[in-house]
Write a protein that holds these residues in place. Structure first.
Motif, PDB file in Angstrom:
ATOM      1  N   PHE A 121       0.831  -1.202   0.000  1.00 51.96           N
ATOM      2  CA  PHE A 121       0.000   0.000   0.000  1.00 51.96           C
ATOM      3  C   PHE A 121       0.868   1.256   0.000  1.00 51.96           C
ATOM      4  CE2 PHE A 121      -4.145  -1.748   2.150  1.00 51.96           C
ATOM      5  CZ  PHE A 121      -4.436  -2.440   0.985  1.00 51.96           C
ATOM      6  N   ASN A 122       2.162   1.097  -0.229  1.00 54.21           N
ATOM      7  CA  ASN A 122       3.088   2.235  -0.153  1.00 54.21           C
ATOM      8  C   ASN A 122       3.683   2.607  -1.499  1.00 54.21           C
ATOM      9  OD1 ASN A 122       4.592  -0.149  -0.349  1.00 54.21           O
ATOM     10  ND2 ASN A 122       6.348   0.732   0.720  1.00 54.21           N
ATOM     11  N   LEU A 427       2.483   2.591  14.113  1.00 57.87           N
ATOM     12  CA  LEU A 427       1.470   1.936  13.299  1.00 57.87           C
ATOM     13  C   LEU A 427       2.078   1.407  12.001  1.00 57.87           C
ATOM     14  CD1 LEU A 427      -1.426   1.129  12.701  1.00 57.87           C
ATOM     15  CD2 LEU A 427      -1.837   3.461  11.856  1.00 57.87           C
ATOM     16  N   THR A 428       2.982   2.174  11.404  1.00 61.11           N
ATOM     17  CA  THR A 428       3.643   1.727  10.177  1.00 61.11           C
ATOM     18  C   THR A 428       4.433   0.456  10.421  1.00 61.11           C
ATOM     19  OG1 THR A 428       3.792   4.022   9.397  1.00 61.11           O
ATOM     20  CG2 THR A 428       5.245   2.417   8.366  1.00 61.11           C
ATOM     21  N   SER A 429       5.150   0.389  11.531  1.00 57.88           N
ATOM     22  CA  SER A 429       5.918  -0.816  11.866  1.00 57.88           C
ATOM     23  C   SER A 429       5.004  -1.996  12.161  1.00 57.88           C
ATOM     24  CB  SER A 429       6.828  -0.539  13.066  1.00 57.88           C
ATOM     25  OG  SER A 429       7.766   0.472  12.769  1.00 57.88           O
ATOM     26  N   VAL A 438       2.635   0.490   4.428  1.00 57.12           N
ATOM     27  CA  VAL A 438       1.902   1.745   4.273  1.00 57.12           C
ATOM     28  C   VAL A 438       2.874   2.914   4.379  1.00 57.12           C
ATOM     29  CG1 VAL A 438      -0.218   0.746   5.213  1.00 57.12           C
ATOM     30  CG2 VAL A 438       1.384   1.897   6.746  1.00 57.12           C
ATOM     31  N   SER A 439       2.419   4.099   3.972  1.00 60.16           N
ATOM     32  CA  SER A 439       3.259   5.304   4.017  1.00 60.16           C
ATOM     33  C   SER A 439       2.778   6.219   5.129  1.00 60.16           C
ATOM     34  CB  SER A 439       3.194   6.059   2.685  1.00 60.16           C
ATOM     35  OG  SER A 439       3.669   5.264   1.629  1.00 60.16           O
ATOM     36  N   ARG A 455      -0.950   7.436   4.046  1.00 63.46           N
ATOM     37  CA  ARG A 455      -1.318   7.386   2.632  1.00 63.46           C
ATOM     38  C   ARG A 455      -1.336   5.925   2.210  1.00 63.46           C
ATOM     39  NH1 ARG A 455       1.435   8.661  -3.120  1.00 63.46           N
ATOM     40  NH2 ARG A 455       2.179   6.567  -2.652  1.00 63.46           N
ATOM     41  N   LEU A 456      -2.468   5.505   1.661  1.00 60.89           N
ATOM     42  CA  LEU A 456      -2.625   4.125   1.206  1.00 60.89           C
ATOM     43  C   LEU A 456      -2.766   4.132  -0.309  1.00 60.89           C
ATOM     44  CD1 LEU A 456      -5.216   2.682   3.770  1.00 60.89           C
ATOM     45  CD2 LEU A 456      -2.729   2.842   3.980  1.00 60.89           C
ATOM     46  N   SER A 457      -1.836   3.478  -0.982  1.00 60.50           N
ATOM     47  CA  SER A 457      -1.891   3.368  -2.435  1.00 60.50           C
ATOM     48  C   SER A 457      -2.484   2.016  -2.817  1.00 60.50           C
ATOM     49  CB  SER A 457      -0.485   3.496  -3.031  1.00 60.50           C
ATOM     50  OG  SER A 457      -0.495   3.174  -4.408  1.00 60.50           O
TER      51      SER A 457
END
Length: 482
Positions: A121-122, A427-429, A438-439, A455-457
């Motif tokens: 998602f990054n 949360l990212t970890s 995720v970013s 940011r979720l891609s």
């Protein structure tokens, strides 16, 4: 399995078997390895070359591949500590000049390949299933056979490709012509050229807040100071833009009026007029990054034209690129400008890179002129919308406490506002441990962030099922951190 992963796996297998051979002993032939691993000869050659570069093998053209006589011994590390002083020495601007250190963290995050099994998602590019790989391969093959394809191209780019970018920019007939276009090596190269050409070292450059981290990295590397101007659902706040010009004396404003990264906002018609009026009053340039024009979704409304289409006076320097809608490796873009600014841009690019390789330009021209191009754009529009809808539905079901800033009609990501107090880094970890990359939002802000974001891609996912599973994993990580 991609060829890249095949190369790595073959190299790892042969590396583990190297002790079966005596120094100088010949390994099985390339043909035998092709049959064993069920891959192409090129893949085998790349794997052997990787091991030869490590000093484990020796290749002898016409004879074969042999185990090296002795393992390579790494050279002792040198002492590079002196470079810390040399790289930190102040220039003539003095201690108040912009720092010389270059922080590429925000840019590298979009290039980092997640570990196997992790849902990406990054990312910032299309999934291979959405890329026009067959059409690109055919275009490249045709381009290589064009008369003069391997000759030096015009510095500004080949005329037909410049004319195509001019037509895509739009505006009244003849308002934008090939004479206003400079072909670049993708959007990031165009951005670097623009900021070096238009912003004096030590000066301020106004940027949207939040904004694309690559913009902040380029600005700081160029020795200019990015100054944030907030964005809301209608795009950049033009009242604050005018105040920022007055307070800083800036002569450049960087913006993404269409499906802004990361918020997804689209600049409204009223604010489009205001941005141009404010910039003209300040005697400043507007650098328009139109990166997402070919990423509109199927059900979206008609797209507004670029700002450059409504600007006959050269206020707007327009950036376009084919990379986002094709492949990370099709690095072909354009700058559109008028007047002395175009000459400055041209001079900067010549000094930095000479020109974009002609075969790549010819391939891009072949691609956009083929019947496959319009089919590809329709497929991308449908594929991105399916993934966007799947992500929005999954967020409502699994993570309702994370609120999307907007549901954009184009682009490839959603910008989430997280509850106050959320630890972005934690949360990212946790998300990575749960199997989804995720970013975090912090790198998108030039100054202090107003709150935690993600940011979720969805562009690099395989489809709607993977999108839903990725949000499930993110929800599990959120519960772990909460």
């Amino acid at each position: 399995m991609s060829s890249g992963s095949s190369v790595a796996q073959i190299a790892e297998t042969l590396r583990s078997e190297i002790n079966r051979y005596s120094p100088g002993q010949k390994l099985p032939s390339n043909r035998a390895l092709v049959d064993r691993f069920h891959v192409s000869p090129v893949t085998v050659s790349r794997a052997l070359a990787a091991l030869a570069a490590e000093g484990l093998l020796v290749t002898r053209p016409g004879a074969g591949t042999y185990r090296a006589d002795r393992p390579a011994v790494p050279a002792p590390p040198g002492d590079t500590s002196w470079q810390q002083v040399a790289l930190a020495v102040e220039g003539p601007e003095g201690p108040d000049a912009a720092p010389r250190a270059v922080d590429a963290t925000g840019v590298l995050a979009s290039f980092a390949a997640p570990p196997p099994g992790v849902i990406p998602f990054n990312g910032g590019y299309l999934h291979p299933s959405l890329q026009p790989r067959d059409a690109m391969a055919a275009a490249l093959a045709r381009a290589g056979r064009r008369p003069g394809a391997w000759d030096r191209p015009p510095i500004e780019g080949i005329a037909e490709l410049r004319a195509w970018f001019a037509r895509e920019t739009g505006g009244p007939a003849g308002a934008v012509s090939a004479a206003h276009v400079l072909v670049t090596a993708g959007g990031q190269s165009a951005l670097t050229t623009a900021l070096h050409a238009l912003a004096a070292p030590g000066s301020a450059v106004l940027v949207e807040s939040p904004t694309y981290p690559g913009t902040l990295a380029v600005a700081r590397a160029a020795g200019v100071r990015p100054v944030p101007v907030p964005v809301d659902a209608d795009g950049v706040r033009t009242d604050l833009l005018a105040e920022a010009f007055a307070a800083t004396g800036a002569r450049v404003f960087f913006c993404q009026p269409l499906f802004q990264n990361p918020t997804g906002a689209v600049l409204t018609a009223e604010r489009r007029r205001e941005v141009l009026a404010v910039a003209r009053a300040a005697g400043a340039f507007v650098v328009e990054d139109d990166f997402s024009r070919r990423l509109g979704h199927t059900s979206g409304p008609p797209l507004p034209p670029p700002l450059a289409a409504d600007d006959p006076d050269g206020t707007v320097v327009h950036m376009a690129s084919l990379t986002k809608v094709t492949s990370p490796s099709l690095r072909v873009g354009a700058l559109v400008a008028r007047g002395p600014a175009l000459q400055r841009l041209r001079a900067i690019q010549v000094v930095d890179t000479f020109f974009v390789p002609r075969p790549l330009q010819e391939a891009a021209l072949e691609l956009v002129g083929s019947p496959a191009w319009t089919r590809h754009l329709r497929a991308v529009a449908a594929g991105l919308q399916q993934r966007r809808d799947a992500m929005a539905a999954a967020l409502r079901t699994h993570l309702p406490q994370a609120v999307p800033y907007t549901l954009p009609h184009g682009g490839y990501h959603l910008w989430l506002r997280l509850p106050d107090g959320t630890d972005e880094a934690g949360l990212t970890s946790a998300a990575l441990r749960a199997g989804v990359a995720v970013s975090p939002g912090r790198p998108y802000f030039a100054a202090e962030a107003p709150g935690p974001h993600l940011r979720l891609s969805f562009a690099e996912t395989a489809g709607v099922e993977e999108v839903d599973e990725g949000v499930r994993r993110l929800a599990a990580a959120f519960a772990e951190e909460g």
